[in-house]
Write an enzyme that holds these catalytic residues in place. Structure first.
Site, mmCIF file in Angstrom:
data_model
loop_
_atom_site.group_PDB
_atom_site.id
_atom_site.type_symbol
_atom_site.label_atom_id
_atom_site.label_comp_id
_atom_site.label_asym_id
_atom_site.label_seq_id
_atom_site.Cartn_x
_atom_site.Cartn_y
_atom_site.Cartn_z
ATOM 1 N N GLU A 156 4.699 -7.104 2.514
ATOM 2 C CA GLU A 156 3.689 -6.291 1.955
ATOM 3 C C GLU A 156 3.954 -4.751 1.630
ATOM 4 O O GLU A 156 3.430 -4.141 0.740
ATOM 5 C CB GLU A 156 2.670 -6.169 3.000
ATOM 6 C CG GLU A 156 1.829 -7.411 3.195
ATOM 7 C CD GLU A 156 0.679 -7.254 4.192
ATOM 8 O OE1 GLU A 156 -0.414 -7.958 3.957
ATOM 9 O OE2 GLU A 156 0.973 -7.010 5.375
ATOM 10 N N TRP A 212 -11.497 -1.699 -7.387
ATOM 11 C CA TRP A 212 -10.373 -2.511 -7.607
ATOM 12 C C TRP A 212 -10.614 -3.655 -8.574
ATOM 13 O O TRP A 212 -11.377 -4.419 -8.369
ATOM 14 C CB TRP A 212 -10.330 -3.305 -6.155
ATOM 15 C CG TRP A 212 -8.991 -3.846 -5.600
ATOM 16 C CD1 TRP A 212 -7.773 -3.152 -5.212
ATOM 17 C CD2 TRP A 212 -8.683 -5.299 -5.758
ATOM 18 N NE1 TRP A 212 -6.990 -4.149 -5.039
ATOM 19 C CE2 TRP A 212 -7.291 -5.508 -5.339
ATOM 20 C CE3 TRP A 212 -9.193 -6.486 -5.858
ATOM 21 C CZ2 TRP A 212 -6.541 -6.712 -5.443
ATOM 22 C CZ3 TRP A 212 -8.615 -7.797 -5.976
ATOM 23 C CH2 TRP A 212 -7.337 -7.882 -5.440
ATOM 24 N N LYS A 254 -7.254 -3.438 1.568
ATOM 25 C CA LYS A 254 -7.435 -3.632 2.996
ATOM 26 C C LYS A 254 -8.408 -4.656 3.217
ATOM 27 O O LYS A 254 -7.976 -5.540 4.312
ATOM 28 C CB LYS A 254 -8.028 -2.199 3.410
ATOM 29 C CG LYS A 254 -7.996 -2.345 5.284
ATOM 30 C CD LYS A 254 -6.751 -2.410 5.677
ATOM 31 C CE LYS A 254 -7.078 -2.281 7.479
ATOM 32 N NZ LYS A 254 -5.546 -2.926 7.844
ATOM 33 N N LYS A 299 4.667 -8.285 6.818
ATOM 34 C CA LYS A 299 4.700 -6.966 7.145
ATOM 35 C C LYS A 299 5.820 -6.469 6.144
ATOM 36 O O LYS A 299 5.577 -5.346 5.221
ATOM 37 C CB LYS A 299 4.945 -6.511 8.493
ATOM 38 C CG LYS A 299 4.499 -5.373 8.854
ATOM 39 C CD LYS A 299 3.016 -5.703 9.534
ATOM 40 C CE LYS A 299 2.225 -6.213 8.866
ATOM 41 N NZ LYS A 299 0.879 -6.683 9.326
ATOM 42 N N CYS A 320 -13.034 -2.440 -3.549
ATOM 43 C CA CYS A 320 -14.265 -1.651 -4.312
ATOM 44 C C CYS A 320 -14.835 -0.930 -3.093
ATOM 45 O O CYS A 320 -15.167 -1.785 -1.844
ATOM 46 C CB CYS A 320 -15.101 -2.318 -4.843
ATOM 47 S SG CYS A 320 -14.389 -2.815 -6.407
ATOM 48 N N HIS A 362 16.321 -28.422 7.536
ATOM 49 C CA HIS A 362 15.802 -29.245 6.762
ATOM 50 C C HIS A 362 15.625 -28.629 5.271
ATOM 51 O O HIS A 362 14.773 -29.385 4.609
ATOM 52 C CB HIS A 362 14.675 -29.746 7.201
ATOM 53 C CG HIS A 362 14.886 -30.581 8.597
ATOM 54 N ND1 HIS A 362 15.559 -31.642 8.490
ATOM 55 C CD2 HIS A 362 14.447 -30.250 9.785
ATOM 56 C CE1 HIS A 362 15.612 -31.941 10.032
ATOM 57 N NE2 HIS A 362 14.736 -30.958 10.800
ATOM 58 N N ASN A 378 -19.821 -3.620 -6.089
ATOM 59 C CA ASN A 378 -18.771 -4.381 -5.426
ATOM 60 C C ASN A 378 -19.089 -5.763 -5.664
ATOM 61 O O ASN A 378 -20.298 -6.225 -5.360
ATOM 62 C CB ASN A 378 -18.521 -4.154 -4.170
ATOM 63 C CG ASN A 378 -18.197 -2.862 -3.835
ATOM 64 O OD1 ASN A 378 -17.815 -2.031 -4.683
ATOM 65 N ND2 ASN A 378 -18.119 -2.345 -2.381
ATOM 66 N N GLY A 379 -18.166 -6.755 -5.992
ATOM 67 C CA GLY A 379 -18.333 -8.197 -6.056
ATOM 68 C C GLY A 379 -17.976 -8.632 -7.512
ATOM 69 O O GLY A 379 -17.827 -7.863 -8.464
ATOM 70 N N GLU A 403 4.497 -13.126 10.728
ATOM 71 C CA GLU A 403 3.736 -11.698 10.662
ATOM 72 C C GLU A 403 4.846 -10.789 10.451
ATOM 73 O O GLU A 403 4.517 -10.069 9.708
ATOM 74 C CB GLU A 403 3.049 -11.522 12.003
ATOM 75 C CG GLU A 403 2.497 -9.935 12.321
ATOM 76 C CD GLU A 403 1.745 -9.568 11.210
ATOM 77 O OE1 GLU A 403 0.990 -10.281 10.573
ATOM 78 O OE2 GLU A 403 1.058 -8.306 11.166
ATOM 79 N N ARG A 415 -8.994 1.263 1.547
ATOM 80 C CA ARG A 415 -9.292 -0.070 1.293
ATOM 81 C C ARG A 415 -8.506 -0.772 0.022
ATOM 82 O O ARG A 415 -8.463 -1.845 -0.148
ATOM 83 C CB ARG A 415 -10.926 -0.242 0.930
ATOM 84 C CG ARG A 415 -11.817 0.123 2.071
ATOM 85 C CD ARG A 415 -13.265 0.322 1.493
ATOM 86 N NE ARG A 415 -13.751 -1.026 1.169
ATOM 87 C CZ ARG A 415 -14.306 -1.835 1.865
ATOM 88 N NH1 ARG A 415 -14.496 -1.669 3.237
ATOM 89 N NH2 ARG A 415 -14.803 -2.968 1.579
#
Ligand code: G6P
Length: 606
Positions: free
Chosen positions: A488, A74, A601, A485, A2, A504, A100-101, A481, A27
């Site tokens: 995502e 969001w 983000k 990537k 948000c 294993h 926001n929150g 990483e 974001r």
């Protein structure tokens, strides 16, 4: 996640709010809205979808007024929809709230309001606030908001306007960032200072438990209890141009290309050739204190965590201090032991990730010492840590981290070097690493220029549903990483595995349909990695590799060789082709690269 933007001043507010919303788009969000005080009443337009859809939904004549708030949402409480988008208003459409929150006692408050006859128009926790504020008898908006917030439990960053009292915006913070941008005869409010670039030269960050009354000609800040707090505006760093894609198709591509420059800034003034060490002034640790460190614990989430995994490896290798990285999101919930002689390092690009913030607050509460490795100057985590290393990578707009991963990994190399040089790392070793660090920007530029060579690897990955990324030791951090990537932005299932662990378990899954990408540097473990690759080939698994020039790997179907650095720094270069690879695969599959589905983000909620 948000985003909030608000304005009170002498200019037409709508274009400023829409520009702010566009800046906050990076974001991640699913709906957007604006509220403008227009002729003594609140005009609200909100829309599920992107800011461009909100733009299209605005009246042709726009909204006229010089006070307003806007939001990108969001979804947490209630699905993404027009009704659930912010701003939320009271029944009389007088109070407008962007938030926001999460209000934790929203259900209880809502039930009480419904019993009093209030009719709700959304499923959100935020709407509760609009009704609570509207019902308060206090004379000023700031007092009404303060009284309402005393009834609320939870986390918030918020901004409130009142059509009946249009002279001020009230902003408040408890867990969600709020900045006030100071202009001339005008003031801004935002959840992220990037929304203010180009408008405000100085900013004031609210702290938790503070409220601000923001008027065109100034602002005042006080606590929830009513005690005034003095705030000193700080310079707003950054350029609005960071938010312009220029000729690049995506911000991710632009940010990959910016890496040589970003890294030069991370290194600037920090290479001490005289003493063959690094100099990170912001960590505020004297040599004696560095000697007292018995352990290093690195905390971060997502890519920040993976850069920390590499960071821990660097610190342990160069400084011979036991070091370990852990997801901050896990650490905070497991009642961790906090040690006096451990240095805790919080890693965060945005400096706002809630889990990371909560983890370091827990460390501090138990008496531990924390420093940050942060990109966003003045961010919540940076201020909570009080000391550390700023990356100076410039704004990162794409949801996925690229340049900040590289700069964070390099900042850890600097920290490891500095810690190492007060211990057993020799001057000759220090000089070797300084030369390696200085060469990195040009080497990265060289890799980026050879991007086209990755096409065969990208084609192989794009044609599969599942892939493994394997590496050993620091190469495993790179594999993690790289796999993240790819997941995502391409939505392909990519799983990172320590190459040593493949036999294993996951070897059972290897077929001709599961490509394995090996991080294959020419190091001490090359022979071990080649054995693992042979095991994969025996099961018909296609093998791709990111490797070094001259490595003979006949089992590898397609490879990309990066220039050699110093062995400790090789992982930084080995990661660059994986960024480009993820980009190429996602582009080939037609994905929304800069704003992948379901991701944000900076994740500012639990
Ligand atoms: C989110 C993003 C990730 C990012 C992580 C940590 O989950 O989607 O890409 O790595 O947050 O962000 P930070 O700002 O703390 O580095």
């Amino acid at each position: 996640m948000c985003g909030i933007v608000g304005y009170v001043g002498h200019r037409q507010v709508l274009p400023l709010l829409m520009e702010g919303l566009r800046r906050l788009e990076y974001r991640g969000y699913d709906s957007a809205g604006v509220a403008v005080i227009q002729g003594g009443r609140l005009a609200v337009v909100k829309k599920q979808g992107k800011v461009r859809e909100l733009d299209a939904a605005l009246p042709v004549a726009g909204l006229s007024g010089s006070v307003g708030v806007a939001h990108t949402r969001w979804a947490t409480h209630g699905e993404p929809s027009d009704a659930n988008a912010h701003p939320h208003t009271d029944a009389g459409d007088r109070i407008g709230v962007v938030h926001n929150g999460i209000i934790e006692n929203a259900a209880e408050l809502r039930a009480r309001l419904v019993a009093d006859g209030v009719v709700f128009r959304s499923q959100t926790d935020t709407e509760v606030l609009a009704h609570l504020i509207a019902a308060r008898p206090e004379n000023s908006l700031v007092d009404a908001v303060r009284a309402a917030l005393r009834q609320v439990k939870g986390a918030y960053g918020l901004a409130v306007v009142d059509a009946a009292r249009p002279e001020a915006i009230v902003a408040a913070r408890n867990g969600g960032p709020v900045v006030i941008g100071v202009g001339e005869g005008e003031m801004f409010v935002a959840s992220d200072a990037v929304a203010l670039l180009g408008h405000a030269k100085t900013v004031v960050h609210l702290d938790d438990g503070e409220l601000a009354e923001v008027r065109a000609d100034g602002f005042s800040v006080a606590t929830l209890e009513g005690a005034e707090t003095r705030k000193i505006p700080q310079a707003l760093e950054g350029e609005a141009s960071g938010f312009d894609r220029g000729d690049f198709a995506h911000f991710m591509k632009k940010e990959i290309a910016e890496q040589p420059e970003a890294l030069r800034r991370t290194l600037l003034g920090r290479l001490d050739h005289r003493f063959s060490t690094a100099h990170l002034g912001g960590i505020e640790l004297a040599a004696r204190e560095m000697l007292d460190i018995r352990r290093v614990k690195i905390l971060g989430c997502g890519s920040a965590y993976y850069s920390g995994v590499l960071g821990a490896h660097l610190i342990e290798t160069l400084a011979r201090i036991p070091a370990h990285a852990e997801p901050a999101s896990e650490f905070r919930y497991r009642n961790p032991v906090i040690e006096q002689d451990t240095l805790y390092v919080a890693v965060s690009q945005s400096g706002e990730t809630f889990d990371t913030l909560a983890a370091i607050q827990e460390v501090k509460r138990k008496g531990g010492r924390v420093m940050g490795v942060i990109n966003a100057v003045g961010s919540t985590i940076a201020r909570e840590c009080g000391r550390g290393v700023y990356l100076h990578a410039g704004p990162e707009v794409a949801v996925v981290s690229t340049k900040t991963w590289t700069c964070t990994a390099t900042a850890f190399a600097l920290l490891a070097l500095q810690l190492g040089r007060v211990r057993d790392l020799s001057a000759a070793q220090g000089a070797r690493l300084l030369a390696g660090l200085s060469a990195l920007p040009d080497q990265i530029a060289e890799i980026i220029a050879r991007e086209a060579e990755l096409a065969p690897l990208a084609a192989r990955l794009a044609g599969s549903q599942h892939a493994y990324f394997i590496g050993r030791s620091a190469g495993f951090a790179v594999a993690m990483e790289g796999a993240l990537k790819l997941k995502e932005i391409s939505y392909l299932h990519a799983e990172a595995y320590a190459a040593s662990e493949l036999k294993h378990g996951p070897l059972a899954l290897i077929t001709s349909q599961t490509p394995v990408l090996a991080v294959l540097p020419d190091d001490d473990l090359l022979a071990k990695n080649l054995s693992t690759i042979a095991e994969v080939r025996t099961r018909q698994g296609p093998v791709l590799a990111i490797t070094h020039p001259g490595v003979y790997a006949p089992d590898v179907e397609a490879a990309f060789a990066v220039p050699r650095s110093e062995p400790e720094l090789d992982p930084i270069l080995l990661n660059i082709p994986l960024q480009l690879l993820a980009y190429q695969v996602a582009q080939g599959l037609g994905r929304e690269i800069d704003q992948p589905r379901n991701l944000a983000k900076s994740v500012t909620v639990e």
